[in-house]
Scaffold this motif. Structure first.
Motif, PDB file in Angstrom:
ATOM      1  N   TYR A 209     -13.175  38.061   7.312  1.00 42.97           N
ATOM      2  CA  TYR A 209     -12.312  36.982   6.822  1.00 42.97           C
ATOM      3  C   TYR A 209     -13.048  35.643   6.771  1.00 42.97           C
ATOM      4  CZ  TYR A 209      -8.475  40.291   7.689  1.00 42.97           C
ATOM      5  OH  TYR A 209      -7.642  41.382   7.694  1.00 42.97           O
ATOM      6  N   GLN A 210     -13.952  35.398   7.702  1.00 42.55           N
ATOM      7  CA  GLN A 210     -14.694  34.133   7.748  1.00 42.55           C
ATOM      8  C   GLN A 210     -15.805  34.063   6.696  1.00 42.55           C
ATOM      9  OE1 GLN A 210     -16.107  33.863  11.770  1.00 42.55           O
ATOM     10  NE2 GLN A 210     -14.049  33.624  12.614  1.00 42.55           N
ATOM     11  N   ASN A 211     -16.256  35.197   6.211  1.00 41.54           N
ATOM     12  CA  ASN A 211     -17.421  35.218   5.330  1.00 41.54           C
ATOM     13  C   ASN A 211     -17.154  35.644   3.899  1.00 41.54           C
ATOM     14  OD1 ASN A 211     -20.108  34.757   6.946  1.00 41.54           O
ATOM     15  ND2 ASN A 211     -18.711  35.853   8.302  1.00 41.54           N
ATOM     16  N   ILE A 212     -15.988  36.199   3.616  1.00 40.69           N
ATOM     17  CA  ILE A 212     -15.710  36.712   2.273  1.00 40.69           C
ATOM     18  C   ILE A 212     -14.438  36.062   1.743  1.00 40.69           C
ATOM     19  CG2 ILE A 212     -15.226  38.760   0.901  1.00 40.69           C
ATOM     20  CD1 ILE A 212     -16.797  40.400   2.928  1.00 40.69           C
ATOM     21  N   SER A 213     -14.527  35.427   0.592  1.00 42.78           N
ATOM     22  CA  SER A 213     -13.359  34.759   0.018  1.00 42.78           C
ATOM     23  C   SER A 213     -12.344  35.779  -0.496  1.00 42.78           C
ATOM     24  CB  SER A 213     -13.779  33.794  -1.094  1.00 42.78           C
ATOM     25  OG  SER A 213     -14.460  34.471  -2.102  1.00 42.78           O
ATOM     26  N   VAL A 214     -11.086  35.375  -0.512  1.00 42.94           N
ATOM     27  CA  VAL A 214      -9.991  36.302  -0.800  1.00 42.94           C
ATOM     28  C   VAL A 214      -9.991  36.848  -2.221  1.00 42.94           C
ATOM     29  CG1 VAL A 214      -8.479  35.419   1.000  1.00 42.94           C
ATOM     30  CG2 VAL A 214      -8.353  34.438  -1.275  1.00 42.94           C
ATOM     31  N   GLU A 215     -10.637  36.180  -3.161  1.00 45.35           N
ATOM     32  CA  GLU A 215     -10.659  36.684  -4.538  1.00 45.35           C
ATOM     33  C   GLU A 215     -11.757  37.710  -4.773  1.00 45.35           C
ATOM     34  OE1 GLU A 215     -13.069  32.973  -4.250  1.00 45.35           O
ATOM     35  OE2 GLU A 215     -10.967  33.333  -3.828  1.00 45.35           O
ATOM     36  N   THR A 216     -12.438  38.103  -3.720  1.00 47.53           N
ATOM     37  CA  THR A 216     -13.566  39.031  -3.814  1.00 47.53           C
ATOM     38  C   THR A 216     -13.098  40.481  -3.794  1.00 47.53           C
ATOM     39  OG1 THR A 216     -14.933  37.431  -2.639  1.00 47.53           O
ATOM     40  CG2 THR A 216     -15.731  39.696  -2.686  1.00 47.53           C
ATOM     41  N   LYS A 217     -13.741  41.304  -4.608  1.00 45.07           N
ATOM     42  CA  LYS A 217     -13.535  42.749  -4.532  1.00 45.07           C
ATOM     43  C   LYS A 217     -14.468  43.265  -3.442  1.00 45.07           C
ATOM     44  CE  LYS A 217     -12.819  45.012  -8.226  1.00 45.07           C
ATOM     45  NZ  LYS A 217     -12.909  45.709  -9.524  1.00 45.07           N
ATOM     46  N   VAL A 218     -13.924  43.971  -2.463  1.00 49.96           N
ATOM     47  CA  VAL A 218     -14.691  44.420  -1.304  1.00 49.96           C
ATOM     48  C   VAL A 218     -14.813  45.940  -1.331  1.00 49.96           C
ATOM     49  CG1 VAL A 218     -14.733  44.515   1.219  1.00 49.96           C
ATOM     50  CG2 VAL A 218     -13.923  42.456   0.073  1.00 49.96           C
ATOM     51  N   TYR A 219     -16.042  46.425  -1.220  1.00 43.44           N
ATOM     52  CA  TYR A 219     -16.326  47.856  -1.143  1.00 43.44           C
ATOM     53  C   TYR A 219     -16.821  48.183   0.256  1.00 43.44           C
ATOM     54  CZ  TYR A 219     -16.185  48.037  -6.237  1.00 43.44           C
ATOM     55  OH  TYR A 219     -15.794  47.966  -7.549  1.00 43.44           O
TER      56      TYR A 219
ATOM     57  N   TYR B 225     -11.683  49.235   8.574  1.00 43.11           N
ATOM     58  CA  TYR B 225     -11.475  48.520   7.317  1.00 43.11           C
ATOM     59  C   TYR B 225     -10.104  48.771   6.698  1.00 43.11           C
ATOM     60  CZ  TYR B 225     -16.601  48.433   7.599  1.00 43.11           C
ATOM     61  OH  TYR B 225     -17.890  48.282   8.007  1.00 43.11           O
ATOM     62  N   SER B 226      -9.254  49.521   7.346  1.00 38.81           N
ATOM     63  CA  SER B 226      -7.992  49.966   6.731  1.00 38.81           C
ATOM     64  C   SER B 226      -7.055  48.826   6.337  1.00 38.81           C
ATOM     65  CB  SER B 226      -7.264  50.942   7.654  1.00 38.81           C
ATOM     66  OG  SER B 226      -6.875  50.288   8.844  1.00 38.81           O
ATOM     67  N   LYS B 227      -7.131  47.686   6.988  1.00 35.62           N
ATOM     68  CA  LYS B 227      -6.227  46.572   6.666  1.00 35.62           C
ATOM     69  C   LYS B 227      -6.799  45.593   5.640  1.00 35.62           C
ATOM     70  CE  LYS B 227      -3.811  46.811  11.023  1.00 35.62           C
ATOM     71  NZ  LYS B 227      -3.623  46.223  12.340  1.00 35.62           N
ATOM     72  N   LEU B 228      -7.990  45.839   5.157  1.00 38.65           N
ATOM     73  CA  LEU B 228      -8.591  44.916   4.194  1.00 38.65           C
ATOM     74  C   LEU B 228      -7.786  44.809   2.912  1.00 38.65           C
ATOM     75  CD1 LEU B 228     -12.422  45.597   4.544  1.00 38.65           C
ATOM     76  CD2 LEU B 228     -11.118  43.631   5.364  1.00 38.65           C
ATOM     77  N   GLU B 229      -7.106  45.880   2.535  1.00 40.85           N
ATOM     78  CA  GLU B 229      -6.330  45.856   1.288  1.00 40.85           C
ATOM     79  C   GLU B 229      -5.182  44.856   1.345  1.00 40.85           C
ATOM     80  OE1 GLU B 229      -3.927  49.845   2.617  1.00 40.85           O
ATOM     81  OE2 GLU B 229      -5.917  49.911   1.737  1.00 40.85           O
ATOM     82  N   ARG B 230      -4.824  44.389   2.518  1.00 45.23           N
ATOM     83  CA  ARG B 230      -3.777  43.370   2.634  1.00 45.23           C
ATOM     84  C   ARG B 230      -4.249  42.009   2.123  1.00 45.23           C
ATOM     85  NH1 ARG B 230      -1.513  44.580   8.741  1.00 45.23           N
ATOM     86  NH2 ARG B 230      -0.803  46.703   8.318  1.00 45.23           N
ATOM     87  N   VAL B 231      -5.559  41.796   2.123  1.00 43.34           N
ATOM     88  CA  VAL B 231      -6.127  40.506   1.759  1.00 43.34           C
ATOM     89  C   VAL B 231      -7.006  40.590   0.508  1.00 43.34           C
ATOM     90  CG1 VAL B 231      -7.622  38.627   2.589  1.00 43.34           C
ATOM     91  CG2 VAL B 231      -6.098  39.806   4.186  1.00 43.34           C
ATOM     92  N   TYR B 232      -7.708  41.697   0.343  1.00 36.84           N
ATOM     93  CA  TYR B 232      -8.700  41.839  -0.713  1.00 36.84           C
ATOM     94  C   TYR B 232      -8.353  42.982  -1.658  1.00 36.84           C
ATOM     95  CZ  TYR B 232     -11.484  39.178   2.641  1.00 36.84           C
ATOM     96  OH  TYR B 232     -11.931  38.227   3.513  1.00 36.84           O
TER      97      TYR B 232
END
Length: 77
Positions: free
Chosen positions: A38-48, A55-62
């Motif tokens: 959360y501190q290093n990746i902006s919310v509009e980023t597609k994360v792989y 990583y299961s909760k990343l889809e809530r933000v990214y």
């Protein structure tokens, strides 16, 4: 005599065609990794990521996509 070593956990992130960030983290738990993400990746980023359960909760933000190492997949897109 067998020597035992404590393993360190290093977590890294890379922007495609861009910057690499790597750091020591306490462990590979969700509690340790998500704040760093959360501190290093902006919310509009597609994360792989891989399918690690932390990583299961990343889809809530990214826009979060996973690759399946178990199927021989190591990159997508």
């Amino acid at each position: 005599m067998i020597e035992h070593y404590k393993k360190s956990t290093v977590f890294g992130m890379i922007q495609r065609n861009g910057e690499v960030r790597a750091m020591h983290v306490e462990n590979a738990s969700e509690i340790a990794l998500l704040p760093v993400i959360y501190q290093n990746i902006s919310v509009e980023t597609k994360v792989y990521t891989d399918q690690h359960r932390s990583y299961s909760k990343l889809e809530r933000v990214y826009d979060h996509k996973t690759v399946m190492h178990s199927r021989g997949e190591y990159v997508r897109g």
